[in-house]
Design an enzyme around this catalytic site. Structure first.
Site, PDB file in Angstrom:
ATOM      1  N   CYS A 121     -33.139  -3.589  18.816  1.00 49.26           N
ATOM      2  CA  CYS A 121     -33.913  -3.967  17.629  1.00 49.26           C
ATOM      3  C   CYS A 121     -33.235  -5.053  16.797  1.00 49.26           C
ATOM      4  O   CYS A 121     -33.871  -5.642  15.918  1.00 49.26           O
ATOM      5  CB  CYS A 121     -34.164  -2.741  16.770  1.00 49.26           C
ATOM      6  SG  CYS A 121     -35.030  -1.408  17.638  1.00 49.26           S
ATOM      7  N   HIS A 263     -35.599  -4.960   9.887  1.00 50.90           N
ATOM      8  CA  HIS A 263     -36.220  -4.330  11.054  1.00 50.90           C
ATOM      9  C   HIS A 263     -37.093  -3.187  10.610  1.00 50.90           C
ATOM     10  O   HIS A 263     -36.677  -2.318   9.843  1.00 50.90           O
ATOM     11  CB  HIS A 263     -35.123  -3.837  12.007  1.00 50.90           C
ATOM     12  CG  HIS A 263     -35.645  -2.914  13.060  1.00 50.90           C
ATOM     13  ND1 HIS A 263     -36.695  -3.242  13.879  1.00 50.90           N
ATOM     14  CD2 HIS A 263     -35.275  -1.646  13.402  1.00 50.90           C
ATOM     15  CE1 HIS A 263     -36.952  -2.235  14.697  1.00 50.90           C
ATOM     16  NE2 HIS A 263     -36.111  -1.256  14.426  1.00 50.90           N
ATOM     17  N   ASN A 293     -42.719   0.537  14.915  1.00 53.21           N
ATOM     18  CA  ASN A 293     -41.426  -0.053  15.271  1.00 53.21           C
ATOM     19  C   ASN A 293     -41.593  -0.825  16.577  1.00 53.21           C
ATOM     20  O   ASN A 293     -41.763  -0.238  17.639  1.00 53.21           O
ATOM     21  CB  ASN A 293     -40.385   1.059  15.425  1.00 53.21           C
ATOM     22  CG  ASN A 293     -39.007   0.548  15.788  1.00 53.21           C
ATOM     23  OD1 ASN A 293     -38.844  -0.555  16.302  1.00 53.21           O
ATOM     24  ND2 ASN A 293     -37.988   1.363  15.545  1.00 53.21           N
TER      25      ASN A 293
END
Length: 348
Positions: A121, A263, A293
């Site tokens: 990520c 993020h 996500n």
């Protein structure tokens, strides 16, 4: 923390000249996930802040998302000649070879340098940093940085921990060589990792470690495993630490930051990170409710959404922050450039 990475005025660095994004057509709302898991939609919403996610259809892959996002970013930048492509992803189309050369080929970019970068990520910010270094070398003039993941392909959709959280998508920016006093330039960055925390986000099967054991992997070993509480704690701590570090390198106070684009792990992590560094919650860009996500795609998707809504404007001082498997973390600063309007990250 990382060595000094501040770009002084006049220093050659990366300047963003175009942005684009893409999302799969299939939208999966909490009601569908909740029914499968035997929970309520509110249970998912309260724990994650997520309302829906986009998932690739069968036979869809990361490269499909990456190509569309890359094409849109190139169009937005006026379709310049590109010297390199960095694809940040932890879900390549194949274990071998890397996916970036295929993406470059499908975009018609010729025989340019193209490679995958896996920092999970944190990958997009890692990619920006690597691209800035390539441009600073003087060897390359323009690059395409793509963050793309079909993360749903490594998630067990019967797992209450991971199934509600993840979605698929891609975001891309075109960067050219420029100087640190130009809007859109990468001003400072910091990258970090801690391999002692490898197990808190891990897909055990598929790599050389499992295959060299000469034993078949169990089905659950093929999926992403996550130790949620540890991820929550370390994500906030590392993103906050990296943010304060990169702000010091840039010479900005926390109150100077107009937008925190972190993020999009879940809403609680985003708001807690803002609070940890002393930034009002309303300065944190949040689109995790609509896309979930999306791993390496999450920051460019959030930038696109904020730009499209007017939440992010030319001249804004922007702080990027990320945390991912490995574990890895990253932060960077830039002043947002005056980019032409772009198409929304609608479905491909």
């Amino acid at each position: 923390m990382s060595p000094e990475t501040h770009s002084a005025p006049g220093t050659r660095t990366a300047v963003i000249t175009g942005i684009g994004a893409s999302l799969p057509a299939r939208v999966v709302k909490n009601e569908e996930v909740a029914e499968r898991l035997g929970v309520t939609p509110d249970w998912i919403r309260e724990r994650t802040g997520i309302e829906q996610r986009h998932l690739v259809d069968p036979e869809g892959a990361t490269s499909d998302l990456a190509v569309e996002a890359g094409r849109r970013a190139l169009d937005a930048a006026g379709n310049p000649a590109v010297d390199f492509l960095i694809l940040a992803t932890c879900t390549p189309d194949h274990t071998f070879p890397s996916t970036a050369p295929a993406v470059a080929s499908r975009l018609g970019l010729g025989s340019i340098a193209a490679f995958d970068l896996n920092a999970a990520c944190s990958g997009f910010v890692y990619g920006l940093s690597a691209g800035a270094g390539m441009l600073a070398s003087g060897v390359y003039g323009t690059g395409l940085i793509i963050g793309a993941d079909a993360i749903s392909t490594i998630v067990d959709h019967d797992d209450k921990i991971t199934a509600p959280i993840f979605g698929d998508g891609a975001g891309a920016v075109v960067v050219r060589a420029g100087t640190a006093d130009e809007p859109g330039s990468l001003l400072a960055q910091t990258l970090g990792s801690d391999g002692d925390l490898l197990d808190i986000l891990l897909t055990p099967a598929g790599g050389s470690r499992q295959r060299s054991a000469l034993s078949a992997a169990s089905p659950e070993q093929s999926y992403l495993g996550m130790q949620g509480r540890l991820v929550y704690r370390h994500a906030i701590a590392r993103m906050a630490e990296a943010s304060l570090d990169v702000l010091a390198k840039t010479g900005w106070a926390v109150e100077d930051v107009d937008r925190l684009v972190a993020h999009q792990a879940n809403r609680r992590i985003l708001t807690a990170t803002a609070k940890q560094i002393g930034l009002p919650e309303d300065r944190a860009v949040i689109n995790v409710d609509r896309v979930a996500n999306t791993s390496a795609a999450s920051i460019p998707l959030a930038l696109m959404d904020a730009m499209g809504s007017g939440e992010l404007k030319a001249g804004d001082k922007v702080l990027l922050a990320a945390f991912g498997g490995g574990v890895t973390w990253a932060a960077a600063t830039l002043i947002w450039p005056d980019l032409p309007p772009v198409a929304p990250a609608d479905s491909i």
